[in-house]
Scaffold this motif. Structure first.
Motif, PDB file in Angstrom:
ATOM      1  N   LYS A   1       0.842  -1.207   0.000  1.00 39.48           N
ATOM      2  CA  LYS A   1       0.000   0.000   0.000  1.00 39.48           C
ATOM      3  C   LYS A   1       0.874   1.253   0.000  1.00 39.48           C
ATOM      4  O   LYS A   1       0.611   2.207  -0.734  1.00 39.48           O
ATOM      5  N   TRP A   2       1.920   1.255   0.820  1.00 41.45           N
ATOM      6  CA  TRP A   2       2.820   2.413   0.942  1.00 41.45           C
ATOM      7  C   TRP A   2       4.165   2.006   0.378  1.00 41.45           C
ATOM      8  O   TRP A   2       5.038   1.504   1.082  1.00 41.45           O
ATOM      9  N   ARG A   3       4.350   2.232  -0.917  1.00 46.45           N
ATOM     10  CA  ARG A   3       5.446   1.640  -1.669  1.00 46.45           C
ATOM     11  C   ARG A   3       6.786   2.349  -1.480  1.00 46.45           C
ATOM     12  O   ARG A   3       7.793   1.937  -2.072  1.00 46.45           O
ATOM     13  N   PHE A   4       6.840   3.384  -0.662  1.00 47.80           N
ATOM     14  CA  PHE A   4       8.152   3.957  -0.341  1.00 47.80           C
ATOM     15  C   PHE A   4       8.992   2.945   0.439  1.00 47.80           C
ATOM     16  O   PHE A   4      10.219   3.060   0.491  1.00 47.80           O
ATOM     17  N   LEU A   5       8.346   1.924   1.011  1.00 47.79           N
ATOM     18  CA  LEU A   5       9.068   0.879   1.739  1.00 47.79           C
ATOM     19  C   LEU A   5       9.761  -0.102   0.808  1.00 47.79           C
ATOM     20  O   LEU A   5      10.527  -0.946   1.264  1.00 47.79           O
ATOM     21  N   HIS A   6       9.496  -0.009  -0.508  1.00 47.26           N
ATOM     22  CA  HIS A   6      10.153  -0.892  -1.470  1.00 47.26           C
ATOM     23  C   HIS A   6      11.533  -0.383  -1.860  1.00 47.26           C
ATOM     24  O   HIS A   6      12.290  -1.102  -2.512  1.00 47.26           O
ATOM     25  N   THR A   7      11.866   0.840  -1.502  1.00 44.01           N
ATOM     26  CA  THR A   7      13.152   1.440  -1.874  1.00 44.01           C
ATOM     27  C   THR A   7      13.839   1.987  -0.621  1.00 44.01           C
ATOM     28  O   THR A   7      13.174   2.230   0.402  1.00 44.01           O
ATOM     29  N   PRO A   8      15.152   2.194  -0.659  1.00 47.72           N
ATOM     30  CA  PRO A   8      15.822   2.809   0.497  1.00 47.72           C
ATOM     31  C   PRO A   8      15.250   4.199   0.778  1.00 47.72           C
ATOM     32  O   PRO A   8      14.999   4.976  -0.138  1.00 47.72           O
TER      33      PRO A   8
END
Length: 278
Positions: free
Chosen positions: A212-219
């Motif tokens: 849902k909060w895809r900033f967690l997919h990247t550093p």
């Protein structure tokens, strides 16, 4: 703008061109808004459950996971970060990247009941848990857990309400983990299966959060305090959306958050006795 960042993980340069504001201004807006979201939503969607609410959580676990007297699943995950200044190797984890640990307790409805963010990435689950506020509450019986209750189909020896985790957490009266996989009896194999079925709830919760909060997919490229505030804001927004919007089962099947390091820890004799009765 904050929701654009949390949902996509766009860089500050991208936000700078999209909203026609300076990068430092965008960073300030994100930091202050995350703090405000946590302050407002924490008490509304992630407050400490009452005794009656713990009992309701246990009923849902019993219905969906067939594990009685369970009030939560606990686990830790790595959140990728930019190496903090003058931090040495403290945030460098066993998977060879820099991270902070998100320790979470989830209920059977895939909502977070407790989170702890910011521990060193080099720390194990047991170390993070041992230094957390939740561990102190559990050890001092300040969580207001219901009184012990008989397991279904039994009339003897009321059993305590427990949290379920993996081998990284110390076995205790209120914390269960599976038996060793060697030489298991049929009863112990069934117990391990049911406990794992209950414990995977927190894995699914991490999956919903990250997808849902895809900033967690990247550093995360902010300073450490802003990173912690952003993760905390995403967690309370996750609960807010989950309670009002439901969830898509496919979102629970995978996530980009790395597992924390498993290190064997010794449990208590009383905890082993409780596990035998379960």
């Amino acid at each position: 703008m904050l929701f654009r960042y949390l949902a996509t993980g766009q860089s500050l340069a991208s936000l700078h061109y999209a909203f026609l504001i300076g990068k430092s201004t965008a960073s300030l807006i994100i930091r202050e808004t995350c703090v405000a979201l946590w302050d407002v939503l924490n008490s509304a969607v992630m407050s400490q459950p009452t005794t009656a609410e713990w009992r309701d959580i246990a009923e849902v676990f019993a219905q969906t996971c067939h594990f009685p007297n369970c009030v939560g699943a606990i686990d830790g995950k790595h959140v990728r970060v930019l190496k903090p200044i003058r931090s040495g190797s403290r945030f460098y984890n066993y998977k060879k990247f820099f991270s902070v640990v998100l320790l979470a307790v989830s209920d059977a409805n895939y909502c977070f009941r407790y989170i702890d963010v910011g521990a060193y990435g080099s720390s194990s689950d047991s170390s993070v848990f041992g230094h957390s506020h939740f561990c102190r509450l559990l050890a001092s019986n300040a969580l207001e857990l219901p009184a012990p209750q008989n397991l279904p189909g039994t009339t003897f020896l009321a059993m305590p309400y427990v949290f379920v985790g993996d081998e990284a957490f110390a076995l205790g009266v209120n914390l269960m983990w599976p038996f060793s996989s060697r030489g298991l009896s049929v009863e112990r194999r069934v117990f391990n299966y049911q406990l794992t079925r209950a414990r995977r709830v927190v894995e699914c919760t991490f999956g919903i959060l990250a997808n849902k909060w895809r900033f967690l997919h990247t550093p995360i490229l902010f300073k450490l305090d802003t990173t912690i505030n952003a993760v905390k804001a995403a967690c309370v927004l996750h609960n807010f959306v989950r309670q009002r919007d439901g969830y898509n089962f496919e979102d629970t099947l995978s996530h980009a958050l790395g597992r924390t390091q498993l290190t064997g820890v010794r449990g208590t004799a009383h905890g082993a006795h409780v596990r035998e009765h379960f």
